[in-house]
Design an enzyme around this catalytic site. Structure first.
Site, PDB file in Angstrom:
ATOM      1  N   HIS B  28     -20.596  27.503 -32.603  1.00 26.25           N
ATOM      2  CA  HIS B  28     -20.982  26.975 -31.292  1.00 26.25           C
ATOM      3  C   HIS B  28     -21.492  28.101 -30.396  1.00 26.25           C
ATOM      4  CE1 HIS B  28     -18.081  24.176 -33.075  1.00 26.25           C
ATOM      5  NE2 HIS B  28     -18.614  23.230 -32.344  1.00 26.25           N
ATOM      6  N   ILE B 187     -23.236  19.199 -20.430  1.00 24.34           N
ATOM      7  CA  ILE B 187     -23.700  18.812 -21.777  1.00 24.34           C
ATOM      8  C   ILE B 187     -22.499  18.650 -22.702  1.00 24.34           C
ATOM      9  CG2 ILE B 187     -24.953  19.635 -23.849  1.00 24.34           C
ATOM     10  CD1 ILE B 187     -26.854  18.824 -21.660  1.00 24.34           C
ATOM     11  N   GLU B 409       4.572  12.617 -21.837  1.00 20.45           N
ATOM     12  CA  GLU B 409       5.101  13.189 -23.071  1.00 20.45           C
ATOM     13  C   GLU B 409       4.153  14.245 -23.642  1.00 20.45           C
ATOM     14  OE1 GLU B 409       4.382   9.933 -22.634  1.00 20.45           O
ATOM     15  OE2 GLU B 409       6.353   9.055 -22.283  1.00 20.45           O
ATOM     16  N   HIS B 471       9.161  -0.114 -28.753  1.00 20.38           N
ATOM     17  CA  HIS B 471      10.004   1.054 -28.491  1.00 20.38           C
ATOM     18  C   HIS B 471      10.799   1.506 -29.715  1.00 20.38           C
ATOM     19  CE1 HIS B 471       8.842   0.189 -24.448  1.00 20.38           C
ATOM     20  NE2 HIS B 471       9.654   1.053 -23.909  1.00 20.38           N
TER      21      HIS B 471
END
Lengths: 660, 660
Positions: B28, B187, B409, B471
């Site tokens: 990159h 971008i 979390e 849960h």
């Protein structure tokens, strides 16, 4: 509409909620008591619904994002006259088999739009519903599709990160028919939210392109006015409603004590006296019940008018609309994929499975261009799930059928749940397989509620190469296969890709992961009459002679298995190759079928560029496993396969070791 | 400081980054080219570091949240004179074994603060670093701890939901020494960010209690001024730096083309000519290199002054500080847990393991009160991980050692990574086991980089009861065990809880999950001399006579196994019970040890209120498994165990079926 004091109507919610939690000795009374005024205004004045036809396609959607406040929803269903929701069900709150589980389950109880409880999911799912409404309205016209999506959200919903992804999308797409009522009670489980939070939610939502305002959430007139304003906005709207948790409970209201446990007999009695409610458990005064029932049938006329309008739509378009909302695939789909497979046999496609997926998508999108709704979390060119014919969806181009979700995997998957639940579309969303970790809570709910969504998960192993271990899934196949009702396909070539796509799109009672490679693969299959992927696995290469070993593999490692089989054959060791596009589907086959596919060769080897978890069920404890035992590394893919010993030579040696 | 034009210094980063990506044909270049001016200002004028001592405790931290721009970091390490980062390493970018993998790996390359790549992790980890700095400064004084945490973040980092959790925490805690430089290049991979986003980030951060401003990120003077302002703020600061991705590339700059692939020979040449850089690959002019090397040793004096100050601290306090940042546990810990276990033998504790964990925590916190740093995602009273002596951390009470993370979390787990990496603390964070799904990306990075954090995950099965399937974890044990280097403990009683806590706290090269029950359990162990949990499993109950069957179980199901063993003994079938607090640790034992623990009884049964994945490695394909085959349901826990057939009777029947 009714002469009954709306505060008494709200108190009916409060009373039922207190009683049900008290009887169950478990549950959350605080939210229903605090948000009862909001719900009363919404359900008696705004929400377009017909309690006798809870699945009417053009109903308004109501999503209780704060799912722990489920008694609010159950009370509303009972009060408005939902046929299934009897008083007896309320008395069975949180008991085995009742329609009133701890958190709302749409797959279990009619009249509930989506399954909530894990915070942030409801609001994010609602964004998908509102998106689907906008798209479908643009396609079929406002006479057929014209409804709002309302959300009741809590502090927790807005603290969860996925809410940011959701509100950013909704603001960007200008989903002005999405209205979020934020139950701003300032209390969470640990105490005042001020111990953990100081975000100005109104400013936050405005920064994401929303209209937003604060009101007194215990003032029904203010709620009416705010919703009226919201309906006129050209943006999605947040209404932050300042409420008192456990409103009416004289000692516990406004504290964390009333969030998640029963009030206790004394406080319950005091609360009822304070609110002027009968002490008799589960009692609702006749006039109040009548007024609620009237609210429940208020939308019947609107529904009948809609039925008339859809009758005027023309039989072809009407049939198309009805098929779409039923999640029934068009006959053209099977034909298109059959022709596509035939074409592949004639002109093999030796490319990465993400690329052969692209080819399959071209066939699929041609067969169902308006309902095949793809999107990517900013990896469109890498995930290859955009059909050439698809244009980008935007606020100004609502007929676009490719969604740029942005770098928001979790928001994307939650939105897809909403799109599916809304009806009208077969949604699929894409990112790298490793980033399923970001989306797991939404993917789990899809599996739990049986949402027929497809995850196009490319770059599915160390085969992605140089991006390195942060981007290389090794445990993700196992972690996804472990989710009940999740289907994971990892096709090995362009024919299997087409077959897995077909199975995925026809699976409308649960989600499917397609795990696809970055790297090129040869087309291995030479027949395509049936779809053997439907059994999870099948013998791809038969042994020449009585088989001494079986090589099981999935995806990119099937090529390795085939190469090893050839080498073994040359050494006089007849070996089978079993392609396993879906390990958990193989294991779910009837005993005889599974045993036949797995076979009884003395040596069994599994090859998968991932961890071993799950494979012992096929190859046994003593079976040989060629795969990953650690995280990956950054290097070209070929170097990595060699480095980690996932090669045909390793497979050959594993067999030789055992055979000799 | 140096007479060299700072734009030439920035261009050195650009040149090296272009060359390395070009050579690797992968990577990159866009970010390093666009953000080179930001990095130059930060590293030459502000960042307090000594390249010869990259782990000096009071250094400023620099986190490249946009990990894909790794060549920026590697260029900086080379230019500033990091001893390991030779030019040859830059030439080996993204090759096997090099110090320059695709994304920065702190466990692999010295001078890198944390592993990044999965977006949003870096900025969230940095919040934990800044939190640790504030806490440690309050404890040891500003003479010893006084540094900044700088982050370079991309669009993607800010789109990811976890960023919201992180910035909300940082704003609430007033972490004013956290400065985020946002590489606002407009971008992303799919094109202009405007196709997917319209959030006003400055307003968003302000709504979370941050200072925030926009500047021209290619204007070094503007960058200098903004960082100077940020250092004076009493809030954390966002500096949105408008940059041009691929700055300098004449045709591709400002487009997605320069984000994630090599420029190509022609564009590279044109870019170098445009920037006035030598066309010779990997060349840096001598004066530029010298100026960079000077920047790298700029902090040596500050470090030496700090060494002098810590010398004045007093030997006891100095030793304590150094022990803490080394992650070495105090001798008092082992003693405290030994005494705690002895006490349990004398007075058995028959409570939920979350409660026996609380008892263990009291002993631990007494032994290491300032370094044992607990917190919960708004479930403090349910997770039971707050020691009585611990007070809440807040901006005004930085010596508090319990963190109310809010309903975040993911942010919690990412922050814990930063806390651990910063040094000085043994962080643990708590929520319900099912919600590990929300935190998985951060937990995975903890495992990858070997962060010694502890996850206190309560309500670990259908045993949580009425909250229902949303849960109730069923697949989570399997999904967590599948992560390489993740340790999952599911203790069966109060003694095992203490033992697992000890193993968790002494594990400083990887994370540990403690899966704990909501429901009460009896204390089963009657000896506590050793810590058999260290092998993952052990024989808890021996057979009376030659064993015909072995019952394997973890956590709350060990009680069931023990009851079944008794019933089988009464029927004359000698049976062993093996407690398996850590399945993957058992499987990782040396072959002989593992075989000895598993044994060779003809019948093997595993009992765990979760899915079967993984257990075949212990009981074999044909072993009996008593557990979950679907999602759970909402009902009292006892009803659920019966409903899903996870009972002693089921275990007895499974054995009888096989024995007869």
């Amino acid at each position: 509409m009714t002469q009954v004091d709306p505060t008494r109507m709200a108190n009916a919610i409060r009373g039922l909620s207190m009683d049900a939690v008290e009887k169950a000795k478990s549950g959350h009374p605080g939210l229903p008591m605090g948000a009862a005024d909001i719900a009363t205004v919404l359900f008696t004045q705004f929400l377009k619904f017909d309690t006798q036809a809870p699945a009417w396609p053009d109903r308004d959607r109501f999503v209780l994002s704060a799912g722990h406040g489920s008694m609010l929803l159950y009370s509303l269903l009972f009060l408005t006259g939902n046929p299934d929701m009897t008083l007896d069900q309320l008395k069975q709150f949180r008991q085995l088999g009742s329609l009133t589980p701890g958190h709302p389950e749409n797959f279990h109880t009619k009249g509930i739009e989506t399954t909530t409880g894990p915070l942030g999911q409801g609001i994010s799912t609602a964004v998908g519903m509102a998106l689907a409404e906008k798209m479908l309205a643009a396609e079929f016209g406002k006479k057929i599709v014209d409804h709002h999506t309302y959300v009741l959200a809590s502090d927790g919903d807005l603290m969860e990160g996925v809410s940011q992804e959701a509100i950013a999308m909704a603001g960007h797409w200008k989903l002005n028919k999405l209205i979020v009522l934020y139950d701003d009670n300032g209390i969470s489980i640990d105490g005042p939210t001020s111990i953990a939070d100081s975000v100005d939610q109104v400013k936050r939502f405005k920064s994401a392109g929303w209209a937003a305002e604060k009101i007194d959430g215990q003032d029904q007139a203010a709620i009416t006015a705010a919703i009226t304003r919201a309906k006129k906005s050209n943006k999605p709207t947040l209404i932050a409603c300042r409420t008192t948790i456990g409103y009416g409970a004289p000692h516990k209201a406004g504290t964390a004590k009333v969030h998640g446990e029963a009030l206790g007999a004394d406080e319950l009695k005091a609360a009822k006296e304070n609110l002027g409610i009968s002490l008799e458990p589960f009692s609702v005064p006749d006039d109040v019940l009548q007024a609620w029932r009237a609210a429940g049938s208020r939308g019947a006329a609107a529904r009948q008018e809609w039925e008339a309008r859809i009758g005027e739509l023309g039989s072809r378009k009407r049939a198309e609309f009805e098929r779409r909302v039923r999640h029934e695939r068009p006959a053209s789909l099977a034909k298109a994929l059959k022709a596509h497979k035939k074409g592949l046999l004639e002109n093999p496609l030796n490319v990465a499975t993400r690329k052969s997926s692209e080819a399959a998508i071209e066939a699929i999108a041609a067969a169902m261009p308006m309902e095949f709704l793809a999107g990517s979390a900013d990896l469109t060119g890498s995930n290859n799930n955009k059909a050439k014919s698809a244009t980008a969806f935007s606020a100004k181009t609502p007929k676009g059928r490719f969604v740029h979700y942005g770098i928001r995997e979790h928001g994307m998957c939650a939105a897809m749940n909403g799109i599916f639940l809304h009806g009208g579309f077969a949604p699929n969303g894409a990112t790298f397989l490793v980033f399923t970790d970001y989306a797991r809570p939404a993917m789990r709910i899809a599996a739990l509620m049986g949402a027929g969504v497809v995850y196009v998960m490319t770059h599915d192993s160390i085969g992605l190469g140089e991006d390195g271990p942060t981007h290389q899934p090794v445990e993700h196949l196992a972690a996804l296969r472990a989710i009940p009702n999740m289907r994971v396909f990892r096709p090995c070539d362009s024919i299997e890709v087409a077959e897995c796509w077909e199975l995925a799109l026809n699976r409308v009672d649960g989600p499917t992961v397609l795990a696809l490679t970055r790297q090129n693969l040869p087309q291995l299959r030479s027949s395509a009459n049936e779809n053997p992927c439907q059994h999870g696995a099948y013998e791809l290469v038969a042994a020449q002679g009585e088989a001494k070993a079986t090589l099981f593999a999935s995806g990119s490692e099937v090529e390795i298995a085939v190469a090893a089989q050839k080498q073994l054959a040359e050494r006089g060791i007849p070996t089978r190759v079993v392609s396993v596009p879906s390990l958990e589907l193989l294991l779910a086959q009837p005993e005889a079928k599974r045993a036949a596919i797995i076979g009884k060769t003395p040596v069994k080897v599994a090859i998968e560029a991932a961890v071993r978890w799950g494979w012992d069920a096929v190859i046994g404890q003593d079976g040989e496993f060629i795969g990953m035992h650690s995280f990956g590394a950054s290097a070209p893919a070929k170097d990595l396969y060699k480095h980690f010993g996932i090669t045909a030579e390793a497979a050959v040696n594993a067999v030789l070791k055992r055979v000799s």
